[in-house]
Motif scaffolding. Structure first.
Motif, PDB file in Angstrom:
ATOM      1  N   ILE A   1       0.837  -1.210   0.000  1.00  0.00           N
ATOM      2  CA  ILE A   1       0.000   0.000   0.000  1.00  0.00           C
ATOM      3  C   ILE A   1       0.869   1.257   0.000  1.00  0.00           C
ATOM      4  N   PRO A   2       1.745   1.463   0.984  1.00  0.00           N
ATOM      5  CA  PRO A   2       2.544   2.685   0.943  1.00  0.00           C
ATOM      6  C   PRO A   2       3.660   2.656  -0.099  1.00  0.00           C
ATOM      7  N   VAL A   3       4.090   1.479  -0.512  1.00  0.00           N
ATOM      8  CA  VAL A   3       5.185   1.397  -1.477  1.00  0.00           C
ATOM      9  C   VAL A   3       4.672   1.506  -2.916  1.00  0.00           C
ATOM     10  N   ILE A   4       3.615   0.768  -3.230  1.00  0.00           N
ATOM     11  CA  ILE A   4       3.102   0.723  -4.600  1.00  0.00           C
ATOM     12  C   ILE A   4       1.984   1.736  -4.829  1.00  0.00           C
ATOM     13  N   GLY A   5       1.108   1.910  -3.843  1.00  0.00           N
ATOM     14  CA  GLY A   5      -0.061   2.778  -3.998  1.00  0.00           C
ATOM     15  C   GLY A   5       0.226   4.143  -4.594  1.00  0.00           C
ATOM     16  N   PRO A   6       1.244   4.852  -4.110  1.00  0.00           N
ATOM     17  CA  PRO A   6       1.507   6.183  -4.673  1.00  0.00           C
ATOM     18  C   PRO A   6       1.963   6.159  -6.133  1.00  0.00           C
ATOM     19  N   ASN A   7       2.355   4.997  -6.630  1.00  0.00           N
ATOM     20  CA  ASN A   7       2.931   4.918  -7.975  1.00  0.00           C
ATOM     21  C   ASN A   7       2.010   4.335  -9.031  1.00  0.00           C
ATOM     22  N   ILE A   8       0.764   4.017  -8.683  1.00  0.00           N
ATOM     23  CA  ILE A   8      -0.107   3.391  -9.685  1.00  0.00           C
ATOM     24  C   ILE A   8      -1.346   4.236  -9.985  1.00  0.00           C
ATOM     25  N   GLY A   9      -1.237   5.526  -9.756  1.00  0.00           N
ATOM     26  CA  GLY A   9      -2.300   6.431 -10.191  1.00  0.00           C
ATOM     27  C   GLY A   9      -3.490   6.561  -9.269  1.00  0.00           C
ATOM     28  N   ILE A  10      -3.313   6.350  -7.979  1.00  0.00           N
ATOM     29  CA  ILE A  10      -4.390   6.546  -7.018  1.00  0.00           C
ATOM     30  C   ILE A  10      -4.155   7.911  -6.370  1.00  0.00           C
ATOM     31  N   PRO A  11      -4.916   8.927  -6.773  1.00  0.00           N
ATOM     32  CA  PRO A  11      -4.628  10.303  -6.340  1.00  0.00           C
ATOM     33  C   PRO A  11      -4.557  10.467  -4.826  1.00  0.00           C
ATOM     34  N   GLU A  12      -5.417   9.788  -4.091  1.00  0.00           N
ATOM     35  CA  GLU A  12      -5.441   9.955  -2.631  1.00  0.00           C
ATOM     36  C   GLU A  12      -4.177   9.396  -1.967  1.00  0.00           C
ATOM     37  N   LEU A  13      -3.421   8.583  -2.687  1.00  0.00           N
ATOM     38  CA  LEU A  13      -2.222   7.970  -2.112  1.00  0.00           C
ATOM     39  C   LEU A  13      -0.933   8.593  -2.642  1.00  0.00           C
ATOM     40  N   ASN A  14      -1.051   9.655  -3.426  1.00  0.00           N
ATOM     41  CA  ASN A  14       0.132  10.262  -4.007  1.00  0.00           C
ATOM     42  C   ASN A  14       0.115  11.766  -3.752  1.00  0.00           C
ATOM     43  N   PRO A  15       1.056  12.294  -2.971  1.00  0.00           N
ATOM     44  CA  PRO A  15       2.143  11.568  -2.341  1.00  0.00           C
ATOM     45  C   PRO A  15       1.644  10.706  -1.176  1.00  0.00           C
ATOM     46  N   ASN A  16       2.493   9.808  -0.731  1.00  0.00           N
ATOM     47  CA  ASN A  16       2.134   8.886   0.344  1.00  0.00           C
ATOM     48  C   ASN A  16       1.643   9.687   1.562  1.00  0.00           C
ATOM     49  N   PRO A  17       0.375   9.521   1.951  1.00  0.00           N
ATOM     50  CA  PRO A  17      -0.191  10.328   3.034  1.00  0.00           C
ATOM     51  C   PRO A  17      -0.016   9.727   4.429  1.00  0.00           C
ATOM     52  N   PHE A  18       0.620   8.590   4.527  1.00  0.00           N
ATOM     53  CA  PHE A  18       0.617   7.860   5.788  1.00  0.00           C
ATOM     54  C   PHE A  18       1.843   8.142   6.636  1.00  0.00           C
ATOM     55  N   GLU A  19       1.606   8.138   7.930  1.00  0.00           N
ATOM     56  CA  GLU A  19       2.680   8.254   8.914  1.00  0.00           C
ATOM     57  C   GLU A  19       2.797   6.901   9.605  1.00  0.00           C
ATOM     58  N   PRO A  20       3.881   6.168   9.356  1.00  0.00           N
ATOM     59  CA  PRO A  20       3.973   4.835   9.948  1.00  0.00           C
ATOM     60  C   PRO A  20       4.110   4.883  11.466  1.00  0.00           C
ATOM     61  N   LEU A  21       3.399   3.981  12.117  1.00  0.00           N
ATOM     62  CA  LEU A  21       3.485   3.859  13.573  1.00  0.00           C
ATOM     63  C   LEU A  21       4.412   2.711  13.954  1.00  0.00           C
ATOM     64  N   GLY A  22       4.540   1.741  13.093  1.00  0.00           N
ATOM     65  CA  GLY A  22       5.420   0.622  13.359  1.00  0.00           C
ATOM     66  C   GLY A  22       5.012  -0.604  12.581  1.00  0.00           C
ATOM     67  N   ILE A  23       5.876  -1.575  12.595  1.00  0.00           N
ATOM     68  CA  ILE A  23       5.598  -2.863  11.977  1.00  0.00           C
ATOM     69  C   ILE A  23       5.144  -3.792  13.082  1.00  0.00           C
ATOM     70  N   PHE A  24       3.950  -4.342  12.963  1.00  0.00           N
ATOM     71  CA  PHE A  24       3.451  -5.214  14.012  1.00  0.00           C
ATOM     72  C   PHE A  24       3.362  -6.663  13.565  1.00  0.00           C
ATOM     73  N   LEU A  25       3.643  -6.930  12.318  1.00  0.00           N
ATOM     74  CA  LEU A  25       3.470  -8.277  11.818  1.00  0.00           C
ATOM     75  C   LEU A  25       4.323  -8.473  10.578  1.00  0.00           C
ATOM     76  N   THR A  26       5.042  -9.549  10.524  1.00  0.00           N
ATOM     77  CA  THR A  26       5.645  -9.990   9.276  1.00  0.00           C
ATOM     78  C   THR A  26       4.906 -11.264   8.903  1.00  0.00           C
ATOM     79  N   TYR A  27       4.791 -11.539   7.646  1.00  0.00           N
ATOM     80  CA  TYR A  27       4.020 -12.709   7.260  1.00  0.00           C
ATOM     81  C   TYR A  27       4.722 -13.448   6.131  1.00  0.00           C
ATOM     82  N   PRO A  28       4.594 -14.754   6.159  1.00  0.00           N
ATOM     83  CA  PRO A  28       5.303 -15.578   5.179  1.00  0.00           C
ATOM     84  C   PRO A  28       4.512 -15.777   3.891  1.00  0.00           C
ATOM     85  N   PHE A  29       5.084 -15.334   2.807  1.00  0.00           N
ATOM     86  CA  PHE A  29       4.560 -15.656   1.488  1.00  0.00           C
ATOM     87  C   PHE A  29       5.341 -16.846   0.969  1.00  0.00           C
TER      88      PHE A  29
END
Length: 181
Positions: free
Chosen positions: A33-61
């Motif tokens: 979301i914060p990495v790709i969202g600003p780059n694929i033409g979603i106006p509300e996400l460009n520039p990245n509007p989010f302030e990260p609070l932290g990483i709470f989960l890593t997940y295995p793909f």
């Protein structure tokens, strides 16, 4: 929880981005979301509007195939794909796990003949024959873990439930990626 997955338009993220910055709305997003969202033409996400609070989960793909696949690992898949069409299922082409899956194939000298984004990639996706290989979370294939082949995991460390399965970064160190919320 909002639908609208891997290729956007990320309606949940847009809703959080448009909410008043008063501390009452918090979003939980995958790295895309914060990495790709600003780059694929979603106006509300460009520039990245989010302030990260932290990483709470890593997940295995993981990259998985059906138990009857004529290969047992990524090298075998690469060899098989030289003369056979392989269909890849994923959650969205612009997302980091999918991009890493494509990049690993290229590094190993093959391309998927086709690929498609799915809302769900679980045991049924492989059993139905909709895909030959899929890039999904380990949690979604846990019920059939003994009936599939896990070819690789996407992350920085091997997964304890599948300790003999190499990570993508072991197969191609330049493709090291950690996935997080």
């Amino acid at each position: 929880n909002k639908p609208g997955g891997g290729g956007g338009p990320f309606p949940g993220a847009v809703e959080v981005a448009k909410a008043p910055a008063d501390g009452y709305t918090v979003g939980s997003f995958v790295v895309g979301i914060p990495v790709i969202g600003p780059n694929i033409g979603i106006p509300e996400l460009n520039p990245n509007p989010f302030e990260p609070l932290g990483i709470f989960l890593t997940y295995p793909f993981v990259i998985v195939a059906g138990a009857d696949a004529p290969y047992d690992d990524m090298a075998g898949l690469a060899k098989h794909a030289q003369n056979n069409d392989i269909a890849l299922g994923h959650f969205g082409a612009p997302l980091p796990p999918t991009k890493v899956t494509f990049a690993l194939a290229k590094t190993l000298g093959f391309e998927y003949a086709s690929d498609a984004a799915f809302d769900m990639l679980d045991c049924n996706s492989l059993a139905s024959g909709d895909v030959d290989v899929m890039n999904t979370t380990l949690q979604l294939v846990l019920p059939c873990l003994d009936k599939i082949k896990v070819l690789a995991s996407i992350g920085n460390e091997r997964i304890s439930l599948i300790p003999d399965t190499p990570t993508v970064s072991e197969l191609a160190p330049e493709l090291s990626l950690a996935l997080w919320n």
